[in-house]
Write a protein that holds these residues in place. Sequence first.
Motif, PDB file in Angstrom:
ATOM      1  N   GLN A 418      41.018  40.969  35.533  1.00 39.08           N
ATOM      2  CA  GLN A 418      41.033  40.999  36.997  1.00 39.08           C
ATOM      3  C   GLN A 418      42.402  40.529  37.469  1.00 39.08           C
ATOM      4  O   GLN A 418      43.274  40.190  36.680  1.00 39.08           O
ATOM      5  CB  GLN A 418      39.935  40.111  37.567  1.00 39.08           C
ATOM      6  N   TRP A 419      42.566  40.534  38.791  1.00 32.85           N
ATOM      7  CA  TRP A 419      43.833  40.084  39.379  1.00 32.85           C
ATOM      8  C   TRP A 419      44.093  38.635  38.987  1.00 32.85           C
ATOM      9  O   TRP A 419      43.196  37.804  38.984  1.00 32.85           O
ATOM     10  CB  TRP A 419      43.762  40.195  40.906  1.00 32.85           C
ATOM     11  N   GLY A 420      45.355  38.323  38.676  1.00 34.21           N
ATOM     12  CA  GLY A 420      45.709  36.941  38.381  1.00 34.21           C
ATOM     13  C   GLY A 420      47.133  36.815  37.890  1.00 34.21           C
ATOM     14  O   GLY A 420      47.817  37.799  37.602  1.00 34.21           O
ATOM     15  N   GLU A 421      47.590  35.563  37.763  1.00 33.22           N
ATOM     16  CA  GLU A 421      48.953  35.249  37.369  1.00 33.22           C
ATOM     17  C   GLU A 421      49.144  35.213  35.860  1.00 33.22           C
ATOM     18  O   GLU A 421      50.263  35.281  35.365  1.00 33.22           O
ATOM     19  CB  GLU A 421      49.353  33.875  37.943  1.00 33.22           C
ATOM     20  N   GLY A 422      48.058  35.066  35.093  1.00 28.42           N
ATOM     21  CA  GLY A 422      48.181  34.824  33.665  1.00 28.42           C
ATOM     22  C   GLY A 422      48.534  36.053  32.866  1.00 28.42           C
ATOM     23  O   GLY A 422      48.422  37.200  33.329  1.00 28.42           O
ATOM     24  N   THR A 423      48.944  35.813  31.612  1.00 28.94           N
ATOM     25  CA  THR A 423      49.302  36.907  30.713  1.00 28.94           C
ATOM     26  C   THR A 423      48.144  37.867  30.509  1.00 28.94           C
ATOM     27  O   THR A 423      48.343  39.077  30.376  1.00 28.94           O
ATOM     28  CB  THR A 423      49.742  36.336  29.360  1.00 28.94           C
ATOM     29  N   ASP A 424      46.936  37.344  30.458  1.00 34.55           N
ATOM     30  CA  ASP A 424      45.764  38.185  30.226  1.00 34.55           C
ATOM     31  C   ASP A 424      45.126  38.680  31.518  1.00 34.55           C
ATOM     32  O   ASP A 424      44.066  39.299  31.485  1.00 34.55           O
ATOM     33  CB  ASP A 424      44.720  37.417  29.400  1.00 34.55           C
ATOM     34  N   ASP A 425      45.746  38.393  32.666  1.00 31.14           N
ATOM     35  CA  ASP A 425      45.298  38.940  33.941  1.00 31.14           C
ATOM     36  C   ASP A 425      46.069  40.226  34.232  1.00 31.14           C
ATOM     37  O   ASP A 425      46.928  40.644  33.456  1.00 31.14           O
ATOM     38  CB  ASP A 425      45.518  37.925  35.066  1.00 31.14           C
TER      39      ASP A 425
END
Length: 436
Positions: A418-425
């Motif tokens: 989903q939307w996000g700041e992380g590497t896996d986002d």
Amino acid sequence: MPRPLLVRALFGALLAILTACSEGDPKPPPTEPVPPATWHKDVAPLMQQKCGGCHTEGGIGPFALQTYADAQTHRAAIKESIQSGTMPPWPPSADCNTYQHDRSLTADQVALITRWVDEGAAEGNPADAVAAPPPTGGLARVDLRLEMQDPYLARRSPDDYRCFLIDWPETRTRYVTGFRVDPGNRATVHHVIAYHAKPDLVPLYQQLDDQEPGPGYTCFGGPGGDLTRASWIGAWVPGTQGLTFPAGSGIRVDPGSKVILQVHYNDHGARAVADKSSVALMLEDSVQKVAILQPWANPDWLNSPATMRIPAGAADATHTWSQELTPFVSSITSGTFVNNVPLTIHTAALHMHTRGTRARAEIVRQSGTRECLLDIPRWDFHWQGGYSLQKPVQLWNGDRLNVECHWDNSAPGATDRQWGEGTDDEMCLGAFYLTQ
């Protein structure tokens, strides 16, 4: 003479003339053999113009391509990469729009380099060397240079994403009218985005910086915090010479602001070396048109990240955001622009993370017709930037600005994203340099 005899006579005369002309036609001259392509005369200028920004000693490219020995050693890799279209990296589709500072190779240029390799990669005569065309674009002058306070040694391998806060030293309102990044270590700096935090946002980003031992703090996909609040000043990828913004326009920066440099480091598996990058800026005290670099994404994705769900196992997950801009532009630019007044789009950029496959930005006109701004048919997270339109485009009342993103989340063991700041986002974000 009776008519049938006259027709027969004319036909016979015409046939005799055609036969005589045919017998008298000279044979075409033999085709002159094409001289072999050589490094100095044919290939070096192309390499310098299209590849030299990355493939230099100490550059981001895995090897240099500055000399004949360099290119001759890597000739097979050169041929393979240009024929596959992976090099020089130029993601935009030519079927969408045309852009300034295009570093892609034409079909004739690909054919020339391929022929040079196939013929044995001859060096030729150094006296035949042809000067490479000067790079287009660039920064007209430097009025202010901002540098990271301390050197940073990448802590993650192969990729490290780090943000650095830099004080804005000007004591009066200034306008940024040109931008360039000067990487401290070109071998590891892969790309840089410069954000502008207004004075009221400085505590938010200072808190992020204070939470980690310095220099800087970890960030990915943006500067951390709310993407819609820290505005872009400019971006850099290898090969970029810097950019003077459209004449008479600039981005306003007030005293007490901070600049956030988001730097992507990639060590290529080599030993990490400390970096101290800087940005060079052209400034004016006033401009005819205030400009902004406007991020463009569905607010629901930011407020409720799960609304941009990318299911596990999906080979082609898609999300689209389409909305009119002119009726709301005053509120989202804090009054910089006025509602219901046409906008001019000068540059376009798209941003996703590592599972992206393709993305597109376009205008959906009030009439229903579509006008492409930027199409990236083969997404590569490691090669992204802003692209200056050869011909700026008007956005009128009733027109919608549309971004569409696709992802492949079908790898074994994949989980929902989903939307996000992380590497896996993930993200689906457009950015546009606008004036009004």
